[in-house]
Structure formats: structure tokens, C-alpha cells
Design a protein around this motif. Structure first.
Motif, short mmCIF file in Angstrom:
data_model
loop_
_atom_site.label_atom_id
_atom_site.label_comp_id
_atom_site.label_asym_id
_atom_site.label_seq_id
_atom_site.Cartn_x
_atom_site.Cartn_y
_atom_site.Cartn_z
N ALA A 114 0.85 -1.03 -0.11
CA ALA A 114 -0.06 0.07 0.09
C ALA A 114 0.86 1.24 0.08
N PHE A 115 1.95 1.36 0.60
CA PHE A 115 2.66 2.43 0.86
C PHE A 115 3.60 2.54 -0.45
N LEU A 116 3.72 1.43 -1.12
CA LEU A 116 4.66 1.54 -2.67
C LEU A 116 3.58 2.17 -3.35
N LEU A 117 2.25 1.68 -3.43
CA LEU A 117 1.29 2.23 -4.49
C LEU A 117 0.99 3.81 -4.38
N ALA A 118 1.24 4.24 -3.04
CA ALA A 118 1.02 5.61 -2.65
C ALA A 118 2.11 6.38 -3.20
N ASP A 119 3.53 5.88 -3.23
CA ASP A 119 4.66 6.24 -3.70
C ASP A 119 4.74 6.46 -5.09
N LEU A 120 4.27 5.29 -5.80
CA LEU A 120 4.27 5.16 -7.17
C LEU A 120 3.14 6.13 -7.87
N ALA A 121 1.83 6.27 -7.19
CA ALA A 121 0.62 7.21 -7.66
C ALA A 121 1.55 8.82 -7.36
N SER A 122 2.05 9.05 -6.42
CA SER A 122 2.68 10.28 -6.18
C SER A 122 3.67 10.76 -7.28
N CYS A 123 4.52 9.83 -7.69
CA CYS A 123 5.40 10.15 -8.61
C CYS A 123 4.92 9.90 -10.07
N GLN A 124 3.79 9.23 -10.21
CA GLN A 124 3.23 9.29 -11.64
C GLN A 124 2.45 10.62 -11.65
N MET A 125 1.91 11.14 -10.80
CA MET A 125 1.01 12.53 -10.81
C MET A 125 2.11 13.75 -11.21
N VAL A 126 2.98 13.52 -10.50
CA VAL A 126 4.21 14.71 -10.67
C VAL A 126 4.73 14.93 -11.83
N LEU A 127 4.76 13.68 -12.78
CA LEU A 127 5.20 13.41 -14.04
C LEU A 127 4.18 13.39 -14.95
N GLY A 128 3.08 13.87 -14.46
CA GLY A 128 1.85 13.87 -15.41
C GLY A 128 1.37 12.63 -16.09
N ASN A 129 1.87 11.41 -15.64
CA ASN A 129 1.50 10.09 -16.09
C ASN A 129 -0.01 9.80 -15.55
N GLY A 130 -0.74 9.76 -16.83
CA GLY A 130 -2.16 9.34 -16.64
C GLY A 130 -2.64 8.24 -15.84
N LYS A 131 -1.75 7.26 -15.44
CA LYS A 131 -1.95 6.29 -14.73
C LYS A 131 -1.84 6.59 -12.97
N GLY A 132 -1.62 7.70 -12.79
CA GLY A 132 -1.44 8.11 -11.21
C GLY A 132 -2.93 8.06 -10.67
N GLN A 133 -4.08 8.45 -11.31
CA GLN A 133 -5.17 8.40 -10.60
C GLN A 133 -5.69 6.71 -10.24
N SER A 134 -5.46 5.93 -11.40
CA SER A 134 -5.50 4.63 -11.20
C SER A 134 -4.82 3.97 -9.78
N THR A 135 -3.67 4.32 -9.97
CA THR A 135 -2.63 3.63 -8.80
C THR A 135 -3.32 4.25 -7.53
N PHE A 136 -3.66 5.43 -7.52
CA PHE A 136 -4.16 5.96 -6.24
C PHE A 136 -5.31 5.10 -5.91
N ARG A 137 -6.32 4.82 -6.65
CA ARG A 137 -7.42 4.19 -6.32
C ARG A 137 -6.92 2.80 -5.91
N GLN A 138 -6.24 2.29 -6.29
CA GLN A 138 -5.67 0.81 -5.80
C GLN A 138 -5.06 0.90 -4.44
#
Length: 687
Positions: A522-546
Motif C-alpha cells: 500500500a505504501f509502494l502504491l502511494a509512492d508510485l501514484a505520487s511520482c506518476q502524478m508529478v510526471l503527469g502520467n495518466g496512470k496516477g489516478q488509477s494507482t491512487f485508487r488501488q
């Protein structure tokens, strides 16, 4: 034996009298290949006994330093255990099959066999037999792993998909079984650490140069020892195969002895379970680990040995394993029983008792009882010191976790450096520099300084990574934790794309080792979502929901088992900062620490520190769903500021949510001077 009176002679000695020279078997026979006088040993055997030599069915990977007794013993044991008929097994062994007369002639003339010829020869034999046997002796320090041709042969066999087995004689198997029952498995890790193709030896320096250049064409002949990713890949492939072989050998040994009704020492179950849990790279390994501990407990209860230190040790290690697979109820039950046994038999001055205290301390940490954790670890440290047990892996591990506890209490790094140094000295003094415990210590040291621009953080992270790679432990929960922390370090220093790759690598490892329903994931998903959003990666929202879904699932599990994990509260706070009203907003970058057993720090997030120094920047937290420009400070770069400006601009009609003393609520496009002020503060904070 007729020639030397013993079989304890190596092949360098055999060569001078039986393979080459006037007394050799082929001295007076012509070679069937070049017609010259002097043939190979195998040609001489075939001439006198045609049925004793034929096309090879197996190829032996070995060292000339082995004795005849070891070679014959290993091959005989392999025939017996594999069910092969010795009369139908024909071995290609270079000393006996190559014409040593021609080899010696070329050496006298200053001509060495060309690398190309050697390579073509061994590839031809390998592809013909498609079955390679690697002779390892002694079992804990085999000579063949120090020879570059043997390491290279192993790698090439695996790469070409040929059948590859490790063999040894009965005497080495007996030594391994003894270690399994008594001494533990540390010698195996020491063995893995010795696999290094760049440090391996060769009879001809030119061979070493050719092999290393074949592995990595970028290596220079003037500096063959410089770090090479491709050479590390060779080492890792060889080690991984050896690990799987050792695990299979150990598990098969236990299964065979249980089937025959033999009484197996609890230490053997314990060591095999430890080996399984450490080498694990798939779900089956986790299940086998649990099964092995269950076997151990059943065996102890069946024979009435439940009031022994060995039984308490198994319970303690089983508890740690159960904690990793999120079975808190069973973990607590094992710890309670282990504590009762150790108290009953008055074994409170032992390494086992210190390990028990450490396991209980880790349990206290998961529920947020940090003072209790520190007290238990200090008690474990004092037990080991009082009984002069300070040169043990247990003492080094206690120091490591104690340092983590002090870090949580805010003890400055400089004050904790003495503990780091003591733990490091212990690992090195007992010869365990190539161990996961030592790698974990290096990771902790890096985490202690990674927020600063201390270059030692990157150095320590890389040293830890190399150890995991060398040990073939890159598909373990511990390595995933390391990769995740390296990702946080890179994100903190504005290397978001590299950090994203690290988070993705850790994500794949979690999938492989069945960690996708853990707090760490769960912590890894939060880190991944955070990084994706800063980079403008569209997968950020999906990762956040996971991540959000997993947190809810973990919370429901806590309620069902009446347990509470403080780390989930931190994770919920992290996700709230990522979540805006009805959407996922740009993140405040604070690398929240994970909840793994090898955790070091749980520091106050950067954004929260800055909010304490400059409360007007974030409006005193009046609206946690709105992220102001100051959140970009956490990303530590202009790219983060620009990214925020593009995606988090509130509507022009929406009033500022921040203090009238000068907050940044209206968006960069409408308040450019405010953005400049924020950038000025960013520069001040980051020097």
C-alpha cells in the motif's frame, strides 16, 4: 591408485605421469586426429578397451585442483542418486579428453591454446551432451567457483537452456547435512558472495581477458575489475541457480528423512525454513516455509520436546515469518508460547532470548508502541552484552533495529552513527559482509542521510544493492524495500523518472513474492501514484485508487482480527494529501516511510516541517483537499512547480483558501508574483 598408491592426488600431479610424458598411457600411441605420436588418455583407453570410451553423454565442469577420489566419488554418487547406469554414462572431462601432448608442446613453444579454440571446443561438447555436471567441493568453499572457465561454463549452460546439475561426493553431502542440523546456513551466503567472474582465476591471463570481454565488450583489458553490470548479471544467474539447488537439496533431505521415519533435529527444520524464507522468489517458497515450521512444531510436540531452547527458537522465527505474511493472531500466539518456554527453562541469557525480545519489539512497533519497542531492544542488547555474545549476527541485528527506534524518537544522525559503526564492525568481524543483514544496515545508513545531499546516501544504497544482486536475492521482500527507498531518494533529489522506474521494479517484485495485500505494498502504491502524478502520467489516478482500495481492505482485516497498525494511520494521511475533492490532486511530495521490518526512519514529512516553519504558506491546513504552491517545494525542482501550475489551478471565481498574510491560493496563471515569492522561498529552503 596403482601408480600413486592413493587416489588423493590432483590432476596436475596425474598429468605429469598418466596423461603426458613417457609413462603416460598414450605415450606410444598415435593420435587418431593428427597421426602424430602421443594421444589423449581417452584415445588410449578406447584403443585397449573400446567399450570403455564412447561419445560423451555428460560434460563435467570442474577444477584440476580436485583429487581423483573427489571426482570419481562425485560421479559415482550422481549415478547412484539419479539412477543412471555407470556403464552407459560417458563423461567429457577436459584433462582426459584433450591431448595433453599437444597442449604441452604448444606451451614449450610459448604458444597457448587460443581462446577461440577452447570456446568452440567447450560449446561443441556442451551442445552435444546438453547435460552439464558441476562438481562442488568443499561444499562451503568449492574450488570450481574460483575458476573463471567454470563460472563461465555454468553461465553459458544456463543461458543455452541445457540441463545443469551440481554434484559432490558422499563426504561433502555428510558435511552439508551436519551443517543443516547444527551450524546454520550462513556458510551458504558466504559461498554466494564468493561468486565473482571478474575476480575468478585462469591458467592463462589471456583467457580471462577474452571471457570478460565476451561478457562485457566495454571492459578494458587494463582494468578488468571495474564495475560491470553485465558481469553482475552473470554472477547473479549463477548464484540464483545455486540457491535453487541448495533449497531443493535441503527440502528433499527433510522430506526423505520424514518419509523414512527418522528423527530430525529441530535445528534442521529451522535452518531449511530460514533458507526457504530468505531465498524465496515465488509463492510456493512462502508456503513451503510455513509447512517446514509446522513440521518442526509437530515433531517437537510428538517427541515431548516443547520445553527446550530449540523449540523456543523455532517459535520465534516462525512468528517473524507469520508477521511477514500478515497473520498477526498466529504470530502473537507463537511469541507468547516462546516467551513462556524461555522463562520456564531459565534461558533468558541466550541468543535465542535476545531474538525473542527483538521479535516482540517488532510487534510493538507495528501497533505504534515505540517506547516499548525501544525498551525491549535495549533489553536484548544488554542480554547479549552481559553474556559476551556481541560477535553474533543477532547482536548486529539488534543494534540495527535499536538504531531505527532511536531514529523514530528523533535522535540526530551523528549520535546514532556510533551504533551504525558498531553494527558494521560486528558484521565485518564475523565475515558476513555478503549477507542480507549487512545490506539492510547499509540501507538504514543511507536512509538516515538521504534527505540531505550527503553523497554517502547514494554510495550506501548502491553497496546494499550490489550485495542483494551478488546474493541472488533480487526477488525478495527485502530487496523490494531497498529499491523502493532508492526510488524515494531519487524523487527527493528531482530524479523523478528514475524514481518511477524503481517504484515499478519494486511493484513487480511484490507481485512475484505475494506481497500485493500488505501494508508495504500500500505504501509502494502511494509512492508510485505520487511520482506518476508529478510526471503527469495518466496512470496516477488509477494507482491512487488501488492504494485506497487496499488500505480499506487492510483496515477491514484489522477490525476482524482486533488488531491495530499505526502505520495504516500514516498511510491514510498520505492518501488524504493525494486526494482532492472529487479528484486526485497534485501530491505534496513527502516520502513517507514504509512499515517493513527493516524500516529505519519515520521522520516528519518535509511538507509538514515547512508548514511548521511557515504556517502561512499552507493556510494552516484549513483545507487538506487543496494543495497550494508550497506543496511544490516538496518536489524540490522547477519541474514540480511547473507541473503543479499546469494541473492544480483553481477556478478564477474561487476565493483563496489561505491566510490573507500572503498565501498562494489563486493559481500561478493569475498570481505570477505569488509564484515568484514561492519560488524564492523554495530557493531559500533548498540552498
Amino acid at each position: 591408485e596403482e601408480e600413486f598408491g592413493t587416489t588423493d592426488v590432483n590432476y596436475y600431479e596425474v598429468n605429469t605421469r598418466l596423461l603426458f610424458g613417457e609413462t603416460s598411457k598414450g605415450a606410444r600411441l598415435r593420435c587418431p586426429r593428427d597421426g602424430k605420436l602421443g594421444c589423449s588418455y581417452v584415445d588410449a583407453v578406447h584403443a585397449s578397451s573400446p567399450e570403455s570410451a564412447a561419445a560423451a553423454t555428460i560434460m563435467l565442469s570442474w577444477s584440476w585442483g580436485y583429487s581423483v577420489r573427489i571426482v570419481v566419488g562425485a560421479l559415482s554418487r550422481w549415478c547412484r542418486t539419479s539412477g543412471a547406469d555407470p556403464k552407459k554414462v560417458f563423461v567429457w572431462q577436459c584433462a582426459l579428453c584433450n591431448n595433453q601432448f599437444r597442449v604441452q608442446e604448444r606451451r614449450r613453444n610459448g604458444q597457448w591454446e587460443t581462446f577461440r579454440n577452447f570456446k568452440q571446443m567447450f560449446e561443441k561438447r556442451m551442445d552435444h551432451t546438453k547435460r552439464i555436471l558441476s562438481l562442488m567441493a568443499p561444499w562451503d568453499s568449492p574450488k570450481n567457483l574460483s575458476r573463471i572457465w567454470c563460472v563461465f561454463e555454468t553461465y553459458m549452460a544456463l543461458r543455452r537452456g541445457h540441463h545443469f546439475e551440481v554434484i559432490w561426493p558422499d563426504e561433502e553431502d555428510e558435511k552439508f547435512q551436519h551443517a543443516l542440523e547444527t551450524g546454520g546456513m550462513q556458510p551458504i551466503w558466504d559461498l554466494f558472495g564468493k561468486v565473482d567472474i571478474q575476480q575468478a582465476e585462469a591458467a592463462a591471463e589471456a583467457d580471462k581477458q577474452h571471457i570478460l570481454r565476451l561478457v562485457d565488450s566495454n571492459l578494458s583489458n587494463n582494468n578488468l575489475s571495474e564495475y560491470s553490470v553485465k558481469c553482475e548479471e552473470v554472477n547473479a544467474a549463477v548464484v540464483k541457480h545455486l540457491q535453487r539447488w541448495f533449497v531443493k537439496l535441503a527440502v528433499d533431505s527433510i522430506s526423505d528423512r520424514r518419509r523414512k521415519g527418522h528423527q530430525i533435529p529441530l535445528e534442521a527444520f529451522d535452518n531449511v525454513a530460514w533458507l526457504l524464507s530468505t531465498v524465496r522468489d515465488d509463492e510456493a517458497s512462502w508456503e513451503q516455509t510455513t509447512q517446514m515450521y509446522d513440521f518442526a512444531l509437530k515433531a517437537a510436540r510428538d517427541r515431548g520436546s516443547t520445553t527446550t531452547e530449540a523449540y523456543a527458537s523455532v517459535l520465534t522465527k516462525y512468528a517473524v515469518h507469520l508477521g511477514r505474511v500478515n497473520d498477526a493472531v498466529a504470530r502473537d500466539r507463537c511469541l507468547d508460547e516462546a516467551g513462556a518456554v524461555l522463562t520456564q527453562i531459565q534461558a533468558t541469557n541466550t541468543v535465542t532470548y535476545a531474538d525473542y525480545l527483538k521479535a516482540v519489539a517488532l510487534r510493538h512497533r507495528t501497533v505504534g508502541e515505540y517506547d516499548s519497542q525501544r525498551q525491549l531492544l535495549e533489553q536484548a542488547r544488554d542480554v547479549l552484552r552481559r553474556n559476551r555474545l556481541t560477535t553474533t549476527p543477532s547482536y548486529a541485528a539488534v543494534l540495527r533495529y535499536l538504531n531505527q527506534s532511536y531514529a523514530h524518537n528523533g535522535t540526530p544522525f551523528r549520535e546514532r552513527m556510533d551504533i551504525f559503526q558498531e553494527a558494521q564492525d560486528v558484521w565485518e568481524s564475523i565475515g558476513c559482509k555478503y549477507s542480507m543483514g549487512y545490506a539492510g544496515l547499509l540501507m538504514d545508513m543511507a536512509m538516515a542521510v538521504y534527505r540531505s545531499r550527503d553523497p554517502r546516501a547514494a554510495e550506501w544504497f548502491e553497496m546494499a544493492r550490489k550485495i542483494y544482486v551478488r546474493l541472488g536475492a533480487t526477488q525478495s521482500a527485502e530487496y523490494a524495500s531497498l529499491v523502493q527507498k532508492i526510488g524515494r531518494h531519487r524523487v527527493h533529489h528531482n530524479r523523478h523518472q528514475e524514481g518511477l522506474r524503481n517504484f515499478q521494479e519494486a511493484y513487480e517484485i511484490h507481485r512475484n513474492v505475494r506481497m500485493t495485500e500488505t501494508r508495504n505494498h500500500a505504501f509502494l502504491l502511494a509512492d508510485l501514484a505520487s511520482c506518476q502524478m508529478v510526471l503527469g502520467n495518466g496512470k496516477g489516478q488509477s494507482t491512487f485508487r488501488q492504494a485506497h482500495k487496499l488500505v480499506n481492505k487492510l483496515q477491514d482485516r484489522e477490525e476482524e482480527t482486533s488488531t491495530e497498525h499505526a502505520t495504516l494511520g500514516r498511510l491514510r494521511d498520505k492518501l488524504k494529501r493525494l486526494q482532492g475533492p472529487g479528484r486526485v490532486d497534485a501530491p505534496q511530495h513527502d516520502p513517507v516511510q514504509s512499515a517493513s521490518d527493516d524500516e529505519l526512519d519515520q521522520p516528519v514529512p518535509l511538507a509538514r516541517q515547512r508548514q511548521g516553519m511557515f504556517p502561512w504558506l499552507c493556510g494552516g491546513g484549513s483545507n487538506p483537499g487543496r494543495v497550494c504552491f508550497s506543496s511544490c517545494l516538496g518536489s524540490g525542482c522547477m519541474a514540480g512547480l511547473r507541473s503543479f501550475c499546469r494541473r492544480s489551478v483553481p477556478p478564477a471565481s474561487e476565493p483563496s483558501q489561505h491566510s490573507p498574510r500572503g498565501g498562494c491560493g489563486q493559481g500561478a496563471l493569475r498570481a505570477s508574483v505569488c509564484a515568484c515569492c514561492t519560488l524564492g522561498l523554495f530557493c531559500a529552503l533548498h540552498g
